[in-house]
Design an enzyme around this catalytic site. Sequence first.
Site, mmCIF file in Angstrom:
data_model
loop_
_atom_site.group_PDB
_atom_site.id
_atom_site.type_symbol
_atom_site.label_atom_id
_atom_site.label_comp_id
_atom_site.label_asym_id
_atom_site.label_seq_id
_atom_site.Cartn_x
_atom_site.Cartn_y
_atom_site.Cartn_z
ATOM 1 C CB SER A 1 22.951 33.861 4.613
ATOM 2 O OG SER A 1 23.894 34.102 3.446
ATOM 3 C CD GLU B 1 26.107 37.993 7.167
ATOM 4 O OE1 GLU B 1 27.103 37.757 6.971
ATOM 5 O OE2 GLU B 1 25.080 37.857 6.721
ATOM 6 C CG HIS C 1 28.424 34.423 5.520
ATOM 7 N ND1 HIS C 1 27.500 35.466 5.605
ATOM 8 C CD2 HIS C 1 28.018 33.280 4.780
ATOM 9 C CE1 HIS C 1 26.580 35.161 4.789
ATOM 10 N NE2 HIS C 1 26.693 34.157 4.247
#
Length: 312
Positions: free
Chosen positions: A119, A216, A282
């Site tokens: 992330s 992502e 995630h």
Amino acid sequence: MSGVVPAKRPRRLRPGDRVSLVAPCSPVQEETLRQAVAVLRGWGLEAVPGEHVLARHPTLSYLAGTDAQRAADLRAAWLDPGSAAVLCARGGDGAHRLLALLDPAELRRAPAKVFVGFSDVTALHEAIAVELGVATLHGPVVALDSFVEDTVAAEHLRATLFEPETRTVLRPPGAWTLIGGRARGTTVGGNLSVLSDGLATPHSRPSARGGLLLLEDVNEDVTRLDRMLTQLLRSGWLEGVAGVLLGSWADCTPDLATVHAMLEERLAPLGVPVVAEFGFGHRPEQLTVPLGVPAELDADAATLTLQVPALA
């Protein structure tokens, strides 16, 4: 324009190794950190939280401590000769803010070690690759329920850390072909919004040329995802990319089908293979994928085969 090249692989972990836990991004909950330490100690590791891992920024509630505190913990962990790995406690926000406070020349003098996170941690993956030439692991942050309560994600990370030769062929359940074909390259990437935000800044690579690109994101509208991907395309950053692996798009709106349709429409002109829902990011049962390692993508079979194990 220079591109992606294989990086130096740190050594794999062994029982008894010390690992450092740091919070370079958003705040960490004490109880979840305690649970993470218990999991890591169950693997035979000596898990040592950083001095400021539970700190809070005095005015910005989305940050775990001040920039100076977070950077100090990361620096201390990387320079600690007794620590074999640096594990991020969580992502969130704030990693980009640390980069100006770290001295790459100083960090280069330390031996390579394992670095894990995802992330917002993508900013640190990029900086470690560009400035230190060290391969890293795009994998779980440890002080979240998604790690301590997800035995599949935890086991995949554990096996990658201790037995990387058992995780050289990656084919997560649910992965499927978006654009067929095969390609070889070096793994790179992570979170789309963080990659877009870091474009043309210090410590970021000038191009993904020759890379097998991981992308992502979470909690974004398809219009914003489109703008960020278009920025990477128009800047030339994606010229020469070898292939693309798409991870999770959790809570992205309006729906997953629209996100996949946009991604296919924007990526198809590149003429490279693309596989969707590849299990990283995630999502439950998160896959750990090494960055900076040469690999082959078979989008028709939805597999990524590492040419060498993630760790030496």
